[in-house]
Motif scaffolding. Structure first.
Motif, PDB file in Angstrom:
ATOM      1  N   ASN A 175     -67.706  44.720  18.206  1.00 33.86           N
ATOM      2  CA  ASN A 175     -68.640  45.527  17.439  1.00 33.86           C
ATOM      3  C   ASN A 175     -69.869  44.687  17.111  1.00 33.86           C
ATOM      4  O   ASN A 175     -69.774  43.653  16.454  1.00 33.86           O
ATOM      5  CB  ASN A 175     -67.976  46.031  16.144  1.00 33.86           C
ATOM      6  CG  ASN A 175     -68.770  47.142  15.488  1.00 33.86           C
ATOM      7  OD1 ASN A 175     -69.996  47.175  15.562  1.00 33.86           O
ATOM      8  ND2 ASN A 175     -68.072  48.053  14.839  1.00 33.86           N
ATOM      9  N   ASP A 178     -74.027  48.364  13.306  1.00 31.73           N
ATOM     10  CA  ASP A 178     -74.400  49.777  13.355  1.00 31.73           C
ATOM     11  C   ASP A 178     -75.554  50.048  14.308  1.00 31.73           C
ATOM     12  O   ASP A 178     -75.607  51.110  14.935  1.00 31.73           O
ATOM     13  CB  ASP A 178     -74.778  50.263  11.953  1.00 31.73           C
ATOM     14  CG  ASP A 178     -73.579  50.294  11.016  1.00 31.73           C
ATOM     15  OD1 ASP A 178     -72.441  50.299  11.519  1.00 31.73           O
ATOM     16  OD2 ASP A 178     -73.797  50.294   9.788  1.00 31.73           O
ATOM     17  N   GLY A 181     -74.023  49.053  18.314  1.00 37.29           N
ATOM     18  CA  GLY A 181     -72.846  49.671  18.897  1.00 37.29           C
ATOM     19  C   GLY A 181     -71.754  48.666  19.242  1.00 37.29           C
ATOM     20  O   GLY A 181     -71.736  47.531  18.764  1.00 37.29           O
ATOM     21  N   ASN A 222     -70.158  52.267  23.064  1.00 37.13           N
ATOM     22  CA  ASN A 222     -70.222  53.299  22.035  1.00 37.13           C
ATOM     23  C   ASN A 222     -71.321  52.952  21.041  1.00 37.13           C
ATOM     24  O   ASN A 222     -71.464  51.794  20.652  1.00 37.13           O
ATOM     25  CB  ASN A 222     -68.887  53.428  21.295  1.00 37.13           C
ATOM     26  CG  ASN A 222     -67.730  53.720  22.218  1.00 37.13           C
ATOM     27  OD1 ASN A 222     -66.997  52.818  22.594  1.00 37.13           O
ATOM     28  ND2 ASN A 222     -67.548  54.971  22.589  1.00 37.13           N
ATOM     29  N   ASP A 224     -73.264  54.706  17.481  1.00 42.02           N
ATOM     30  CA  ASP A 224     -73.543  55.759  16.511  1.00 42.02           C
ATOM     31  C   ASP A 224     -75.050  55.980  16.442  1.00 42.02           C
ATOM     32  O   ASP A 224     -75.830  55.018  16.427  1.00 42.02           O
ATOM     33  CB  ASP A 224     -73.017  55.374  15.126  1.00 42.02           C
ATOM     34  CG  ASP A 224     -71.500  55.371  15.071  1.00 42.02           C
ATOM     35  OD1 ASP A 224     -70.879  56.137  15.843  1.00 42.02           O
ATOM     36  OD2 ASP A 224     -70.934  54.604  14.272  1.00 42.02           O
ATOM     37  N   HIS A 226     -78.560  58.058  14.776  1.00 41.46           N
ATOM     38  CA  HIS A 226     -79.181  58.721  13.631  1.00 41.46           C
ATOM     39  C   HIS A 226     -80.555  59.188  14.084  1.00 41.46           C
ATOM     40  O   HIS A 226     -81.582  58.794  13.537  1.00 41.46           O
ATOM     41  CB  HIS A 226     -79.285  57.775  12.430  1.00 41.46           C
ATOM     42  CG  HIS A 226     -77.982  57.103  12.080  1.00 41.46           C
ATOM     43  ND1 HIS A 226     -76.918  57.785  11.541  1.00 41.46           N
ATOM     44  CD2 HIS A 226     -77.564  55.824  12.242  1.00 41.46           C
ATOM     45  CE1 HIS A 226     -75.906  56.955  11.354  1.00 41.46           C
ATOM     46  NE2 HIS A 226     -76.272  55.758  11.782  1.00 41.46           N
ATOM     47  N   SER A 231     -77.036  60.903   8.471  1.00 41.89           N
ATOM     48  CA  SER A 231     -75.809  60.153   8.727  1.00 41.89           C
ATOM     49  C   SER A 231     -74.564  61.025   8.687  1.00 41.89           C
ATOM     50  O   SER A 231     -73.456  60.519   8.678  1.00 41.89           O
ATOM     51  CB  SER A 231     -75.668  59.028   7.689  1.00 41.89           C
ATOM     52  OG  SER A 231     -75.654  59.581   6.380  1.00 41.89           O
ATOM     53  N   ASN A 234     -72.356  63.184  12.815  1.00 43.86           N
ATOM     54  CA  ASN A 234     -71.423  62.625  13.794  1.00 43.86           C
ATOM     55  C   ASN A 234     -72.083  62.396  15.147  1.00 43.86           C
ATOM     56  O   ASN A 234     -71.484  62.639  16.198  1.00 43.86           O
ATOM     57  CB  ASN A 234     -70.206  63.530  13.940  1.00 43.86           C
ATOM     58  CG  ASN A 234     -69.032  62.810  14.573  1.00 43.86           C
ATOM     59  OD1 ASN A 234     -68.896  61.596  14.446  1.00 43.86           O
ATOM     60  ND2 ASN A 234     -68.180  63.539  15.260  1.00 43.86           N
ATOM     61  N   GLN A 235     -73.327  61.967  15.140  1.00 49.36           N
ATOM     62  CA  GLN A 235     -74.043  61.701  16.390  1.00 49.36           C
ATOM     63  C   GLN A 235     -73.582  60.368  16.969  1.00 49.36           C
ATOM     64  O   GLN A 235     -73.559  59.362  16.275  1.00 49.36           O
ATOM     65  CB  GLN A 235     -75.555  61.655  16.135  1.00 49.36           C
ATOM     66  CG  GLN A 235     -76.142  62.934  15.619  1.00 49.36           C
ATOM     67  CD  GLN A 235     -77.613  62.787  15.285  1.00 49.36           C
ATOM     68  OE1 GLN A 235     -78.158  61.686  15.307  1.00 49.36           O
ATOM     69  NE2 GLN A 235     -78.261  63.904  14.972  1.00 49.36           N
ATOM     70  N   ARG A 236     -73.234  60.373  18.229  1.00 51.33           N
ATOM     71  CA  ARG A 236     -72.807  59.130  18.865  1.00 51.33           C
ATOM     72  C   ARG A 236     -72.868  59.254  20.380  1.00 51.33           C
ATOM     73  O   ARG A 236     -72.894  60.351  20.924  1.00 51.33           O
ATOM     74  CB  ARG A 236     -71.382  58.762  18.439  1.00 51.33           C
ATOM     75  CG  ARG A 236     -70.312  59.711  18.907  1.00 51.33           C
ATOM     76  CD  ARG A 236     -68.968  59.356  18.269  1.00 51.33           C
ATOM     77  NE  ARG A 236     -67.860  60.118  18.828  1.00 51.33           N
ATOM     78  CZ  ARG A 236     -67.537  61.345  18.449  1.00 51.33           C
ATOM     79  NH1 ARG A 236     -68.247  61.955  17.521  1.00 51.33           N
ATOM     80  NH2 ARG A 236     -66.505  61.965  19.007  1.00 51.33           N
ATOM     81  N   ASP A 238     -70.843  57.989  23.842  1.00 49.45           N
ATOM     82  CA  ASP A 238     -69.702  57.398  24.524  1.00 49.45           C
ATOM     83  C   ASP A 238     -70.100  57.223  25.988  1.00 49.45           C
ATOM     84  O   ASP A 238     -70.432  58.201  26.658  1.00 49.45           O
ATOM     85  CB  ASP A 238     -68.462  58.293  24.429  1.00 49.45           C
ATOM     86  CG  ASP A 238     -67.902  58.357  23.018  1.00 49.45           C
ATOM     87  OD1 ASP A 238     -68.100  57.390  22.265  1.00 49.45           O
ATOM     88  OD2 ASP A 238     -67.284  59.372  22.672  1.00 49.45           O
ATOM     89  N   GLY A 276     -72.045  65.341  18.772  1.00 48.02           N
ATOM     90  CA  GLY A 276     -72.657  65.573  17.477  1.00 48.02           C
ATOM     91  C   GLY A 276     -73.702  66.662  17.519  1.00 48.02           C
ATOM     92  O   GLY A 276     -73.897  67.343  18.532  1.00 48.02           O
TER      93      GLY A 276
END
Length: 341
Positions: A175, A178, A181, A222, A224, A226, A231, A234-236, A238, A276
């Protein structure tokens, strides 16, 4: 429409790993121009990223045709760099077949790709489908300022009977925070040395080693999102990047130095999903929204490659280097340690 919007969101999110203050506004402006134009611009901008990273997925599996002895092992860490040629560092919007975007009066039609110069591209003006100016302007996005696409490899190899060895690539999920990713990697490869299989071990009539090898590598990414500064939607992203390669290798050990040459076939594919709810302003009083856009799939690399390289062995330690010519030229370097040949 959802598919086209997804491509634009996904692409701009990936190239914004080092976020810029105007990145979200750039996305919104592109959406005003329509999904088809946005997709064409995104594909032109990200083309060297997909190709360079796709080649790196398939690189660095082996630097010798000699297979490892039974239960002998080796661990290696290396990295590849695919060099983006001058022709892939810029694009011309006038050649993309855009419908609703034109260079603003007196502005250039040229923009840097993702691995082009760290400077704004030409200023664009957005038009309606009827050819009426909307009064919206934006600059084509910046490049990141350097011209090589890096790809890391972490690998362990184990010798099996019958002059076969297998390799495993693995990187646990890391990780990066934020804004950056997370990423993980998995891969498996195999190599079989041919001459002992054909001629036996007792009489080496051919003074080189020859092998066939293949590998599969997958990176997962991955992030996340915005996009509209919220926030709770649930926008992300993959994303999966897959690479497959097959190579014929010839090498010759000369004391501690082993040069090699190989020729092979490779393919690389990208599979991305945006999840999202997303909203973008199309005017001061109107907006467009969508939920869970569909998957975007594409083949980035599909062709022949050739490599030259070497291995240096000093006790338990080995040093590697190679040069590959394919869609982009590429170098690989690394080090490893292990027991036995």
């Amino acid at each position: 429409m959802k598919n086209s919007y997804a491509k634009a969101i996904l692409a701009f999110s990936l190239i914004a790993l080092a976020p810029r203050a105007n990145a979200q506004q750039d996305v919104g402006n592109l959406f005003v121009s329509g999904p088809e134009d946005a997709t064409k611009l995104v594909n032109a901008y990200l083309d060297p990223l997909y190709k360079g990273f796709g080649q790196g997925l398939n690189d660095g599996w082996t630097n010798t045709a000699k297979s490892k002895g039974f239960l002998k092992f080796e661990v290696r860490v290396s990295t590849s760099a695919a060099f983006v040629p001058q022709s892939s560092r810029t694009y011309d919007v006038n050649t993309l077949g855009l419908s609703n975007i034109k260079p603003a009066l007196g502005s250039s039609s040229i923009g840097p790709t993702a691995f082009g110069k760290d400077e704004d591209g030409g200023r664009m003006e957005v038009y309606t489908s009827d050819g009426i100016p909307t009064g919206r302007f934006f600059n084509l996005p910046r490049g990141i300022g350097f011209h090589a696409v890096p790809s890391p490899q972490i690998q362990a190899t184990l010798g099996l009977p019958k002059n076969i060895d297998i390799s495993l690539r693995a990187m646990p999920k890391i990780n990066f925070g934020d804004d950056f990713g997370s990423m993980s990697m998995i891969g498996v490869g195999a190599k079989i040395e041919l001459l002992p299989l054909i001629l036996g071990e007792t009489d080496r009539l051919i003074p080189v080693d020859i092998a066939l090898a293949g590998g599969f590598t997958q990176y997962k990414y991955n992030l996340d999102l915005h996009i509209d500064n919220t926030s709770d939607k649930n926008q992300r992203i993959d994303a999966r990047f897959n690479g497959v390669n097959f190579d014929a290798i010839v090498s010759k050990k000369i004391m501690f130095f082993t040069p090699f040459a190989s020729i092979g076939y490779q393919t690389a594919k990208t599979n991305l999903k945006a999840l999202g709810t997303y909203s973008f302003a199309t005017s001061p009083v109107t907006s467009v929204s969508y939920v869970d856009p569909v998957s975007v799939k594409q083949t980035d690399i599909d062709g022949i490659r050739g490599s030259l390289g070497f291995q240096l062995k000093f006790g338990f330690f080995k040093f590697y280097g190679s040069y590959t010519q394919a869609k982009y030229s590429m170098v690989n370097a690394g080090l490893g340690f292990g027991i036995g040949e």
